[in-house]
Design a protein around this motif. Structure first.
Motif, short mmCIF file in Angstrom:
data_model
loop_
_atom_site.label_atom_id
_atom_site.label_comp_id
_atom_site.label_asym_id
_atom_site.label_seq_id
_atom_site.Cartn_x
_atom_site.Cartn_y
_atom_site.Cartn_z
N ARG A 195 -6.51 -0.92 1.82
CA ARG A 195 -6.09 -2.22 2.34
C ARG A 195 -5.16 -2.94 1.38
NH1 ARG A 195 -8.72 -5.22 6.04
NH2 ARG A 195 -8.72 -7.00 4.60
N ASN A 196 -5.05 -2.44 0.14
CA ASN A 196 -4.16 -3.07 -0.83
C ASN A 196 -3.67 -2.01 -1.81
OD1 ASN A 196 -6.18 -2.90 -3.05
ND2 ASN A 196 -7.28 -4.43 -1.82
N ALA A 197 -2.69 -2.39 -2.61
CA ALA A 197 -2.05 -1.45 -3.53
C ALA A 197 -3.03 -0.90 -4.55
CB ALA A 197 -0.88 -2.14 -4.23
N ALA A 198 -3.92 -1.76 -5.06
CA ALA A 198 -4.86 -1.30 -6.08
C ALA A 198 -5.76 -0.19 -5.56
CB ALA A 198 -5.72 -2.48 -6.57
N GLN A 199 -6.20 -0.30 -4.30
CA GLN A 199 -7.03 0.74 -3.72
C GLN A 199 -6.26 2.05 -3.60
OE1 GLN A 199 -8.53 -0.75 0.01
NE2 GLN A 199 -10.10 -2.02 -0.94
N ALA A 200 -5.01 1.98 -3.19
CA ALA A 200 -4.18 3.18 -3.06
C ALA A 200 -4.01 3.87 -4.41
CB ALA A 200 -2.82 2.83 -2.46
N GLN A 201 -3.79 3.08 -5.44
CA GLN A 201 -3.62 3.65 -6.79
C GLN A 201 -4.91 4.30 -7.28
OE1 GLN A 201 -2.32 0.03 -8.62
NE2 GLN A 201 -0.14 0.52 -8.41
N VAL B 291 0.84 -1.20 0.00
CA VAL B 291 0.00 0.00 0.00
C VAL B 291 0.87 1.25 0.00
CG1 VAL B 291 -1.57 1.38 1.43
CG2 VAL B 291 -2.03 -1.05 1.06
N LEU B 292 1.89 1.28 0.86
CA LEU B 292 2.77 2.44 0.95
C LEU B 292 3.56 2.62 -0.35
CD1 LEU B 292 3.99 1.86 4.61
CD2 LEU B 292 2.36 3.59 3.85
N ASP B 293 4.02 1.52 -0.93
CA ASP B 293 4.72 1.60 -2.22
C ASP B 293 3.83 2.21 -3.29
OD1 ASP B 293 7.13 0.48 -1.38
OD2 ASP B 293 6.54 -1.57 -1.94
N ALA B 294 2.61 1.68 -3.39
CA ALA B 294 1.69 2.14 -4.44
C ALA B 294 1.32 3.60 -4.24
CB ALA B 294 0.43 1.27 -4.44
N ALA B 295 1.13 4.00 -2.98
CA ALA B 295 0.78 5.40 -2.70
C ALA B 295 1.91 6.32 -3.15
CB ALA B 295 0.50 5.57 -1.21
N ALA B 296 3.14 5.99 -2.76
CA ALA B 296 4.28 6.84 -3.13
C ALA B 296 4.47 6.89 -4.64
CB ALA B 296 5.54 6.32 -2.44
N GLU B 297 4.34 5.75 -5.28
CA GLU B 297 4.50 5.70 -6.74
C GLU B 297 3.42 6.50 -7.46
OE1 GLU B 297 4.44 1.53 -7.46
OE2 GLU B 297 6.42 1.19 -6.56
#
Length: 330
Positions: free
Chosen positions: A289-295, A38-44
């Motif tokens: 809760r997951n990378a897709a949601q953050a993106q 999640v943190l990776d996807a948010a930063a990216e």
């Protein structure tokens, strides 16, 4: 990603931030790998503002962010945390300099930093906290000592926000604001703008209602606050579905979905855009809760201005279905 100045902090932050309650606790289990994803996807995706608290997972959220920052030293974002909820009761009796020092020291250790970017009083239940000279003197002392760079408040009610905004060194107010909780638009946002105080908008999707994916039969894990706090059993009920009755919220969300589709954006993106495009909002902090949601959440920080007809339709929906239930309470 659009960026704005976060009130008295003077920091430039992404208009869509990341709330990290989910990666700490009370939303069902989230693994270390998923949390870091999640943190990776948010930063990216261009997100430069993370919001956490010392009680999210008893410090697990802070610790995960600290671990992630050590692995990603090139990320130059802002991390806000909160304190006072570790007290037996978040009241004036416990809002002391001694406690503030202990709590901020713990957060500094969890996050692995010398100075916390922003510390917020975490929804004290005692209104006297927001008007106490001693409380703000203690917070000013922490700034002078270098433990924190800036401070703000996280509130449940409009009145609490307006009381805090009167303080000259207050940097931010965090408040629930979404299409189903519109009262802050009346007085809080204008007062914050006039005072140069940043607005951090939380619960922007009404605990997921505004994503438009729930039915009346949707269930949640036993350790998810959407199961155990529907009547305020654990904390203020306004934090769960923004205080809206679940069945009424599901029906209202169906109407919101139809309104959102007319914009060409998916309902959750349109819901976040509704908040982000309110005058005076500094940053919006949906959780993930997951990378897709953050993106997906981050997309709302790149969208063009929503049409006026969208805001008008959302206002009408709120007046008709939601306002009688929640507007007078917070």
């Amino acid at each position: 990603m659009d960026t704005r100045t976060l009130g008295g902090t003077g920091r430039s932050v992404s208009v869509i931030g990341l709330g990290t309650w989910q990666i700490g606790g009370d939303w069902g289990d989230v693994s270390d790998a998923d949390a870091h994803g999640v943190l990776d996807a948010a930063a990216e995706s261009g997100i430069t503002f993370f919001d956490t608290a010392d009680v999210y997972g008893d410090g697990r959220s802070e610790q995960r962010i600290g671990q992630w920052m050590r692995s990603n030293p090139d990320w130059k974002g802002t991390v806000a945390t909160k304190m006072i909820r570790r007290a037996p009761e978040p009241t004036l009796e416990h809002a002391t300099l001694e406690n503030f020092r202990a709590w901020t020291d713990r957060s500094r250790k969890n996050l692995g930093v010398e100075t916390l970017d922003l510390v917020q009083l975490h929804c004290p239940t005692d209104d006297a906290v927001f008007s106490s000279d001693a409380v703000y003197d203690a917070l000013d002392t922490l700034v002078e000592e270098g433990a924190i760079a800036s401070y703000g408040v996280s509130v449940e009610t409009v009145d609490q926000a307006l009381t805090a905004i009167e303080r000259p060194n207050l940097a931010t107010v965090q408040i629930i604001l979404n299409a189903f909780r519109q009262k802050p638009l009346e007085a809080v946002l204008p007062a914050a703008q006039e005072a140069g105080v940043g607005i951090i908008a939380r619960v922007p999707l009404a605990s997921g209602l505004l994503a438009g994916r729930y039915s009346k039969d949707t269930t949640f894990a036993a350790d998810d606050h959407r199961s155990f706090n529907r009547r305020g059993e654990a904390f203020d009920v306004g934090e769960t579905f923004a205080g809206v009755d679940f069945e009424n919220g599901v029906e209202a969300a169906r109407e919101f979905t139809e309104i959102a589709r007319d914009t060409g954006w998916r309902p959750p993106t349109a819901a976040l855009g509704w908040v982000a495009q309110q005058s005076g909002v500094s940053t919006v902090i949906p959780g993930a809760r997951n990378a897709a949601q953050a993106q997906t959440n981050a997309e709302a920080g790149t969208m063009n201005a929503l049409p006026e007809r969208f805001f008008e339709a959302v206002a009408e929906l709120y007046e008709r279905r939601i306002k009688p239930e929640v507007h007078h309470r917070w």
